[in-house]
Design a protein around this motif. Structure first.
Motif, short mmCIF file in Angstrom:
data_model
loop_
_atom_site.label_atom_id
_atom_site.label_comp_id
_atom_site.label_asym_id
_atom_site.label_seq_id
_atom_site.Cartn_x
_atom_site.Cartn_y
_atom_site.Cartn_z
N ILE A 2 -17.21 43.50 -34.01
CA ILE A 2 -16.63 42.20 -33.74
C ILE A 2 -15.39 42.44 -32.86
CG2 ILE A 2 -15.67 40.07 -34.72
CD1 ILE A 2 -18.52 40.68 -35.73
N ALA A 3 -15.40 41.86 -31.68
CA ALA A 3 -14.24 41.99 -30.78
C ALA A 3 -13.53 40.64 -30.72
CB ALA A 3 -14.70 42.41 -29.38
N LYS A 16 -7.92 39.81 -38.97
CA LYS A 16 -8.68 40.75 -39.80
C LYS A 16 -9.62 39.98 -40.75
CE LYS A 16 -9.64 44.92 -41.06
NZ LYS A 16 -10.50 45.69 -40.16
N HIS A 17 -9.10 38.90 -41.34
CA HIS A 17 -9.93 38.08 -42.23
C HIS A 17 -11.09 37.43 -41.47
CE1 HIS A 17 -10.99 35.58 -45.63
NE2 HIS A 17 -10.88 34.51 -44.88
N ILE A 18 -10.82 36.92 -40.29
CA ILE A 18 -11.87 36.30 -39.46
C ILE A 18 -12.92 37.34 -39.08
CG2 ILE A 18 -12.34 35.19 -37.24
CD1 ILE A 18 -9.47 33.89 -37.61
N GLU A 19 -12.46 38.52 -38.72
CA GLU A 19 -13.38 39.61 -38.39
C GLU A 19 -14.27 39.94 -39.59
OE1 GLU A 19 -13.26 44.36 -37.24
OE2 GLU A 19 -11.44 43.16 -37.01
N GLN A 20 -13.69 39.99 -40.78
CA GLN A 20 -14.45 40.28 -42.00
C GLN A 20 -15.46 39.17 -42.28
OE1 GLN A 20 -11.16 40.77 -44.69
NE2 GLN A 20 -11.06 42.99 -44.35
N GLN A 21 -15.06 37.90 -42.09
CA GLN A 21 -15.98 36.78 -42.28
C GLN A 21 -17.16 36.89 -41.32
OE1 GLN A 21 -13.36 33.36 -41.74
NE2 GLN A 21 -13.52 32.90 -43.92
N LEU A 113 -12.42 26.47 -39.46
CA LEU A 113 -12.62 27.64 -38.61
C LEU A 113 -13.82 28.46 -39.09
CD1 LEU A 113 -11.43 28.95 -36.12
CD2 LEU A 113 -9.87 30.21 -37.59
N LYS A 114 -13.98 28.61 -40.40
CA LYS A 114 -15.12 29.33 -40.94
C LYS A 114 -16.42 28.60 -40.63
CE LYS A 114 -17.05 31.41 -45.10
NZ LYS A 114 -16.93 31.61 -46.55
N ILE A 115 -16.41 27.28 -40.75
CA ILE A 115 -17.59 26.48 -40.44
C ILE A 115 -17.96 26.62 -38.97
CG2 ILE A 115 -18.40 24.08 -40.20
CD1 ILE A 115 -16.83 23.55 -42.89
N LEU A 116 -16.96 26.61 -38.10
CA LEU A 116 -17.22 26.77 -36.67
C LEU A 116 -17.77 28.16 -36.36
CD1 LEU A 116 -14.17 24.95 -35.05
CD2 LEU A 116 -16.57 24.22 -35.04
N LEU A 117 -17.29 29.15 -37.06
CA LEU A 117 -17.79 30.51 -36.88
C LEU A 117 -19.28 30.57 -37.22
CD1 LEU A 117 -16.78 33.33 -36.09
CD2 LEU A 117 -16.25 33.72 -38.49
N ALA A 118 -19.66 29.99 -38.34
CA ALA A 118 -21.07 29.93 -38.74
C ALA A 118 -21.88 29.14 -37.72
CB ALA A 118 -21.21 29.30 -40.13
N HIS A 119 -21.34 28.04 -37.25
CA HIS A 119 -22.00 27.19 -36.26
C HIS A 119 -22.23 27.96 -34.96
CE1 HIS A 119 -23.10 23.33 -34.47
NE2 HIS A 119 -22.35 23.66 -33.43
#
Length: 148
Positions: A2-3, A16-21, A113-119
């Motif tokens: 993940i970059a 770091k948390h976003i990368e882990q998600q 933000l997590k929902i958008l990441l999944a989307h």
């Protein structure tokens, strides 16, 4: 890998948390060893890309640029070279998300933000929401990713 690239300076995020998600979402889809780019930017920058690639001259929350644009929903990516292990890139305007999450969606910034990441990841894997049927299929994938 993940970059993450963050070129906006006004909204603090836990990269770091976003990368882990993101990594957990890719693992849930059996794409743990694939590359994903995430660029956090401003409304001005995302508006430029939205206008250039979608002919919409306005900011938006997220844009997805799949490395495999002909991939059909549910289809596995066929690896024929090391470059094929790339899902693509997401561009996210944190400025847009911060304003949109509580007003339009009644969500916290982090939740949205997590929902958008999944989307965005679903889009990179060929899912779309142009029709009600496509939307229902895409939502199942997103819901799976949000349980991570």
């Amino acid at each position: 890998m993940i970059a993450i690239r963050n070129t906006q300076r006004n909204i603090k995020i836990n990269q770091k948390h976003i990368e882990q998600q993101a990594q957990a979402m890719l693992a849930a889809l059996n794409y743990a060893d694939f590359d994903l780019g995430i660029w956090f930017t401003t409304n001005k920058t995302i508006q430029h890309y939205n206008k250039t690639y979608r002919n919409k001259d306005k900011p938006t929350d997220i844009l997805s640029f799949p490395f495999h644009p002909t991939l059909k929903p549910g289809q596995r990516i066929k690896i024929t070279s090391p470059e094929d292990k790339n899902l693509g890139d997401l561009i996210i305007s944190l400025e847009f998300v911060k304003k949109d999450a509580p007003i339009r969606w009644n969500r916290s910034f982090d939740e949205h933000l997590k929902i958008l990441l999944a989307h965005g990841i679903a889009h990179l894997l060929g899912y779309d929401h142009e029709t009600d049927e496509e939307f229902a299929i895409m939502q199942k994938v997103e819901k799976k990713l949000l349980t991570i």
